[in-house]
Enzyme design. Structure first.
Site, mmCIF file in Angstrom:
data_model
loop_
_atom_site.group_PDB
_atom_site.id
_atom_site.type_symbol
_atom_site.label_atom_id
_atom_site.label_comp_id
_atom_site.label_asym_id
_atom_site.label_seq_id
_atom_site.Cartn_x
_atom_site.Cartn_y
_atom_site.Cartn_z
ATOM 1 N N CYS A 139 63.361 30.992 119.528
ATOM 2 C CA CYS A 139 62.006 30.641 119.970
ATOM 3 C C CYS A 139 61.931 30.367 121.460
ATOM 4 O O CYS A 139 60.854 30.439 122.049
ATOM 5 C CB CYS A 139 61.498 29.427 119.190
ATOM 6 S SG CYS A 139 61.280 29.726 117.418
ATOM 7 N N ALA A 140 63.054 30.040 122.093
ATOM 8 C CA ALA A 140 63.061 29.790 123.535
ATOM 9 C C ALA A 140 63.051 31.077 124.348
ATOM 10 O O ALA A 140 62.913 31.044 125.576
ATOM 11 C CB ALA A 140 64.291 28.965 123.915
#
Length: 349
Positions: free
Chosen positions: A142-143
């Site tokens: 998700c980063a």
């Protein structure tokens, strides 16, 4: 002299199969219900996510049958390339550019594998030059939206005056595994979705568009088991800990403040936030940590509600909405991913 990279254009893309949260619950009930005595106890998760609709790369019936690595990999390659071609084509058109004008491509994705990598497969497909510099990024989860955009900005700064294309695609639904009847897998089926985005960047003295001022990351020791993938016989098994909202509340604030202090940007001078909408609990935790700054959180909630959690691609959808709203001033862009890692960037709209 170095120049700050700017975002010349941005575009997003969603796959064709749209499903409501009620439809997703129906699939989960049909697949997991007969094998989980406590399935009904988990049903409220679908309503509590804050999600109303999501998009999937495959039709809903596809997910109800057992699928192995060959089928998942083929679906990832075909679906990811189609979405990236759409997003990249729109972003380049909005910048008044052609594929031949691109000097470097950064491509982030963690929900499937492709070798040659996705951006390599796009070279001939879209007409990019054979000498295009390529950087595929895997494992950021998700980063990846924030960190990938930061990497693209660093390359643009190093190649001043040249054009860099950032691509991100996540097909999270392909990790839906009917064989694993566990609470974690049920929660994943309530959250995750598919999407892609593209941004064109350049660093030159006469550029226009949002300025990508700086980026950073922080990985907390002893947290490698908080988020990630397990490699199973039939695909990737999701790992995410129930402790994530608590970790955000307990540990994120000093990291964010440290980043802002290094930029000599007091929190009170932020014009807004561009947050990855990982879920309702994550957004509520971010609201507390980032207070009193709240502008932009409505955009994160809107992306979550309409698109679900598209992993790394989600934050680019939030950025797109923030730009379209006419917002101005310094914004803090954040996401959390495997590591357990906080990704941060300052973007001046």
């Amino acid at each position: 002299m170095t120049h700050t990279p700017r975002i010349l254009s941005l575009a997003t893309a969603l796959p064709p199969h749209r499903l409501s949260q009620d439809e997703a619950l129906g699939v989960a009930r049909a697949v997991f219900g007969p094998r989980m005595r406590d399935f009904d106890r988990l049903v409220p998760v679908f309503a509590n996510t804050g999600i109303e609709t999501r998009h999937a790369v495959m039709p809903i019936d596809w997910y109800m049958e057992p699928r192995g690595w060959p089928e998942r990999t083929a679906a990832f390659r075909d679906g990811a390339l189609a979405l990236l071609e759409e997003a990249a084509g729109q972003a380049l058109a909005r910048a008044g550019l052609r594929p031949q004008d691109v000097d470097a491509i950064v491509c982030a994705s963690t929900t499937g594998i492709a070798t040659p990598s996705l951006e390599a497969l796009l070279l001939e497909r879209m007409g990019f030059r054979p000498d295009t510099v390529r950087l595929p990024l895997f494992g950021l989860g998700c980063a990846g939206g924030v960190l990938g955009l930061t990497r693209a900005g660093q390359i643009a700064q190093a190649m001043a005056g040249r054009t860099v294309l950032f691509l991100v695609v996540e097909l999270c639904t392909l990790a839906f595994r009917s064989a694993e009847a566990t609470p974690t897998n049920v929660v994943a089926s309530a959250l995750f979705a598919d999407g892609a985005a593209a941004a064109v960047l350049r660093a030159d003295p006469e550029g226009e568009g949002p300025r990508l001022v700086d980026g950073a990351e922080h990985t907390w020791p002893g947290t490698q088991g908080v988020m990630g993938w397990r490699v199973e016989d039939d695909g990737l098994g999701v790992i995410f800990s129930q402790s994530i909202p608590a970790l955000i509340r307990d540990r994120l604030e000093p990291v964010l403040d440290g980043f802002l202090e290094r930029r000599r940007l007091p929190r009170g001078e932020l014009a807004g936030l561009i947050c990855h909408p990982g879920g309702a609990k994550v957004l509520h935790a971010l609201e507390e940590v980032c207070a009193p700054v709240s502008a932009g959180l409505d955009d994160a909630w809107a992306v979550l509600r309409r698109c679900g959690n598209m992993s790394a691609a989600s934050v680019m959808f939030v950025l797109e909405r923030r730009i379209a709203s006419g917002a101005r001033g310094p914004h803090l862009m954040t996401a959390l991913g495997p590591g357990f890692t906080a990704a941060m960037a300052q973007i001046d709209l």
